[in-house]
Design an enzyme around this catalytic site. Structure first.
Site, PDB file in Angstrom:
ATOM      1  N   ASN A 178     -51.933 -20.038  22.907  1.00 43.50           N
ATOM      2  CA  ASN A 178     -52.304 -21.206  22.113  1.00 43.50           C
ATOM      3  C   ASN A 178     -51.472 -22.393  22.598  1.00 43.50           C
ATOM      4  O   ASN A 178     -50.260 -22.440  22.360  1.00 43.50           O
ATOM      5  CB  ASN A 178     -52.017 -20.901  20.636  1.00 43.50           C
ATOM      6  CG  ASN A 178     -52.270 -22.089  19.713  1.00 43.50           C
ATOM      7  OD1 ASN A 178     -52.463 -23.209  20.179  1.00 43.50           O
ATOM      8  ND2 ASN A 178     -52.243 -21.843  18.425  1.00 43.50           N
ATOM      9  N   CYS A 206     -52.428 -29.325  16.348  1.00 46.19           N
ATOM     10  CA  CYS A 206     -53.409 -28.723  17.268  1.00 46.19           C
ATOM     11  C   CYS A 206     -54.728 -29.477  17.307  1.00 46.19           C
ATOM     12  O   CYS A 206     -55.544 -29.259  18.205  1.00 46.19           O
ATOM     13  CB  CYS A 206     -53.668 -27.276  16.893  1.00 46.19           C
ATOM     14  SG  CYS A 206     -52.193 -26.273  16.980  1.00 46.19           S
ATOM     15  N   HIS A 235     -60.561 -24.867  19.557  1.00 48.29           N
ATOM     16  CA  HIS A 235     -59.116 -24.778  19.789  1.00 48.29           C
ATOM     17  C   HIS A 235     -58.755 -23.305  19.987  1.00 48.29           C
ATOM     18  O   HIS A 235     -59.146 -22.446  19.191  1.00 48.29           O
ATOM     19  CB  HIS A 235     -58.373 -25.371  18.593  1.00 48.29           C
ATOM     20  CG  HIS A 235     -56.924 -25.028  18.562  1.00 48.29           C
ATOM     21  ND1 HIS A 235     -56.131 -25.121  19.678  1.00 48.29           N
ATOM     22  CD2 HIS A 235     -56.129 -24.570  17.562  1.00 48.29           C
ATOM     23  CE1 HIS A 235     -54.905 -24.745  19.365  1.00 48.29           C
ATOM     24  NE2 HIS A 235     -54.878 -24.397  18.098  1.00 48.29           N
TER      25      HIS A 235
HETATM   26  N1  ACO Z   1     -45.603  -7.695  17.132  1.00 46.36           N
HETATM   27  C1  ACO Z   1     -45.597  -6.612  16.335  1.00 46.36           C
HETATM   28  N2  ACO Z   1     -45.688  -6.693  14.996  1.00 46.36           N
HETATM   29  C2  ACO Z   1     -45.784  -7.924  14.458  1.00 46.36           C
HETATM   30  C3  ACO Z   1     -45.768  -9.106  15.244  1.00 46.36           C
HETATM   31  C4  ACO Z   1     -45.667  -8.949  16.634  1.00 46.36           C
HETATM   32  N3  ACO Z   1     -45.670  -9.992  17.481  1.00 46.36           N
HETATM   33  N4  ACO Z   1     -45.881 -10.165  14.430  1.00 46.36           N
HETATM   34  C5  ACO Z   1     -45.953  -9.700  13.182  1.00 46.36           C
HETATM   35  N5  ACO Z   1     -45.887  -8.342  13.191  1.00 46.36           N
HETATM   36  C6  ACO Z   1     -45.947  -7.411  12.087  1.00 46.36           C
HETATM   37  C7  ACO Z   1     -45.615  -8.046  10.769  1.00 46.36           C
HETATM   38  O1  ACO Z   1     -44.225  -8.059  10.573  1.00 46.36           O
HETATM   39  C8  ACO Z   1     -46.316  -7.138   9.810  1.00 46.36           C
HETATM   40  O2  ACO Z   1     -45.516  -5.994   9.593  1.00 46.36           O
HETATM   41  P1  ACO Z   1     -45.424  -5.310   8.143  1.00 46.36           P
HETATM   42  O3  ACO Z   1     -46.834  -4.887   7.822  1.00 46.36           O
HETATM   43  O4  ACO Z   1     -44.489  -4.200   8.365  1.00 46.36           O
HETATM   44  O5  ACO Z   1     -44.931  -6.390   7.237  1.00 46.36           O
HETATM   45  C9  ACO Z   1     -47.560  -6.676  10.581  1.00 46.36           C
HETATM   46  O6  ACO Z   1     -47.289  -6.963  11.958  1.00 46.36           O
HETATM   47  C10 ACO Z   1     -48.808  -7.413  10.182  1.00 46.36           C
HETATM   48  O7  ACO Z   1     -48.526  -8.785  10.143  1.00 46.36           O
HETATM   49  P2  ACO Z   1     -49.616  -9.813   9.741  1.00 46.36           P
HETATM   50  O8  ACO Z   1     -49.026 -11.185   9.689  1.00 46.36           O
HETATM   51  O9  ACO Z   1     -50.349  -9.310   8.544  1.00 46.36           O
HETATM   52  O10 ACO Z   1     -50.571  -9.714  11.005  1.00 46.36           O
HETATM   53  P3  ACO Z   1     -51.997 -10.303  11.147  1.00 46.36           P
HETATM   54  O11 ACO Z   1     -52.930  -9.220  11.449  1.00 46.36           O
HETATM   55  O12 ACO Z   1     -52.352 -11.244  10.040  1.00 46.36           O
HETATM   56  O13 ACO Z   1     -51.843 -11.178  12.449  1.00 46.36           O
HETATM   57  C11 ACO Z   1     -51.583 -13.482  13.093  1.00 46.36           C
HETATM   58  C12 ACO Z   1     -50.910 -12.260  12.485  1.00 46.36           C
HETATM   59  C13 ACO Z   1     -52.024 -13.117  14.502  1.00 46.36           C
HETATM   60  C14 ACO Z   1     -50.583 -14.622  13.176  1.00 46.36           C
HETATM   61  C15 ACO Z   1     -52.798 -13.844  12.210  1.00 46.36           C
HETATM   62  O14 ACO Z   1     -52.405 -14.005  10.862  1.00 46.36           O
HETATM   63  C16 ACO Z   1     -53.451 -15.082  12.674  1.00 46.36           C
HETATM   64  O15 ACO Z   1     -54.105 -15.098  13.691  1.00 46.36           O
HETATM   65  N6  ACO Z   1     -53.331 -16.183  11.908  1.00 46.36           N
HETATM   66  C17 ACO Z   1     -53.807 -17.450  12.340  1.00 46.36           C
HETATM   67  C18 ACO Z   1     -52.671 -18.119  12.946  1.00 46.36           C
HETATM   68  C19 ACO Z   1     -53.049 -19.055  14.024  1.00 46.36           C
HETATM   69  O16 ACO Z   1     -54.112 -19.004  14.589  1.00 46.36           O
HETATM   70  N7  ACO Z   1     -52.120 -19.925  14.268  1.00 46.36           N
HETATM   71  C20 ACO Z   1     -52.255 -20.864  15.233  1.00 46.36           C
HETATM   72  C21 ACO Z   1     -53.185 -21.889  14.746  1.00 46.36           C
HETATM   73  S1  ACO Z   1     -52.455 -23.252  14.181  1.00 46.36           S
HETATM   74  C22 ACO Z   1     -52.101 -24.001  15.511  1.00 46.36           C
HETATM   75  O17 ACO Z   1     -52.713 -23.773  16.527  1.00 46.36           O
HETATM   76  C23 ACO Z   1     -50.971 -24.926  15.436  1.00 46.36           C
END
Ligand code: ACO
Length: 314
Positions: free
Chosen positions: A268, A105, A238
């Protein structure tokens, strides 16, 4: 000198995803800010890239034949060989050297850094820098934790002589674990069998990495430019997650309304996200010539990059 972008036609809303994934518009919107994204169907990444490049060249008022170099930041090109840049070179009818840059990214920032080095060798160069991704090819569409995050598209900048780039810094801390997508090893009779792995991400680890590094890198880029936060007219991060943008904005001494976003409708798009955002802001009249921009990105590698530049497009 010029900026352009191109997106696939097909719009995928959160509700469309919840038709085949255990997810919801409410979950995706509150966790990421994303409402919809574009996904390639019949389009190739080369076609999107060439369209973005043609728009940038038209705005720059130069012909493809005048280009000195083409750099494409991508992790998801149509071919392993040749590079996306060589496909684009053919489509544009250019004749200059062309190659791809992979810094996930952060690729667009890395490509700008490479372009800066090219200007050191030839101050009169004209460099086409493209960020282009079809992330829909890399994600596992059954994995709700990644499939909802990404989108496809291409953005392009034509760079010319001048001193608008005020500072640049890029970093790498090699560690594949937080974020990777792995090739299979083909049918070599010698290799131990290794399956292709679609994109895997430790979202919490990436989040924890992203926010402090954006704050560190933007602050350092501003200081290296001999400026202060007050000098920054717009911040283009980004577009990974709206919560990351909000968290970074809270920690930087720059008003939140200077942080520009389009993740709500684009998702993204990895290395394409900053140039697509630049093009949309330019065409909507939000980037007056001379505006001072801070850019920052982070991604797989782990890589980061940031720069400060004066916007030269009129
Ligand atoms: N829909 C519904 N529920 C979901 C989904 C979804 N799409 N995805 C995950 N869940 C569930 C999980 O299974 C989990 O359930 P559980 O509590 O029963 O285990 C619950 O939601 C919470 O999951 P978390 O991973 O803790 O959710 P979080 O609030 O951390 O959000 C996210 C996840 C959005 C990926 C966050 O961690 C984040 O933004 N991280 C940064 C990632 C990022 O920006 N990546 C891209 C950058 S790198 C790049 O660009 C290459």
């Amino acid at each position: 000198m010029g900026v352009g972008s191109a997106l696939p036609e097909h719009v995928v809303t959160n509700d469309m995803l919840s038709g085949f994934l255990d997810t919801s518009d409410e979950w995706i919107t509150t966790r990421t800010g994303i409402k919809e994204r574009r996904v390639v169907t019949t389009e190739t990444l080369a076609e999107l890239s060439a369209t973005a490049a043609k728009r940038a060249l038209a705005m720059a008022g130069i012909e493809a034949a005048q280009l000195s170099y083409i750099l494409c930041a991508t992790t998801s090109a149509d071919y392993a060989i040749p590079s996306l840049a060589c496909q684009v070179q053919q489509m544009l009818g250019a004749s200059c050297p062309a190659m791809d840059v992979n810094a996930a990214c952060t690729g667009f920032l890395y490509a700008l850094d490479m372009a800066d080095a090219l200007f050191a060798r030839d101050p009169n160069a004209r460099v086409l820098v493209i960020g282009a991704e079809a992330m829909s090819r890399l994600v596992e569409w059954n994995d709700r934790s990644t499939a909802v995050l990404f989108g496809d598209g291409a953005g392009a900048l034509v760079l010319g002589p001048g001193s608008d780039l005020k500072s640049m810094l890029v970093t790498a801390a090699g560690d594949p674990d937080p974020l990777y997508a792995r090739h299979a090893n083909g049918n070599s009779p010698y290799a131990v069998k290794r399956e292709r792995a679609p994109l895997r991400m430790d979202g919490h680890a990436v989040y924890r990495f992203a926010v402090p590094t954006i704050v560190r890198d933007v602050s350092a880029a501003i200081a290296r430019a001999g400026m202060t936060e007050d000098d920054i007219d717009a911040v283009l991060l980004h577009q990974a997650n709206l919560r990351i943008v909000d968290a970074a904005a809270q920690r930087l001494n720059i008003p939140r309304d200077k942080f520009k976003t389009n993740i709500q409708s684009r998702g993204n798009t990895s290395a394409a996200s900053i140039p697509i955002l630049m093009d949309e802001l330019q065409r909507e009249g939000h980037l007056p010539q001379g505006s001072v921009l801070a850019l920052a990105a982070f991604g797989g590698g782990l890589t980061t990059g940031a720069c400060v530049l004066a916007w030269g497009v009129s």
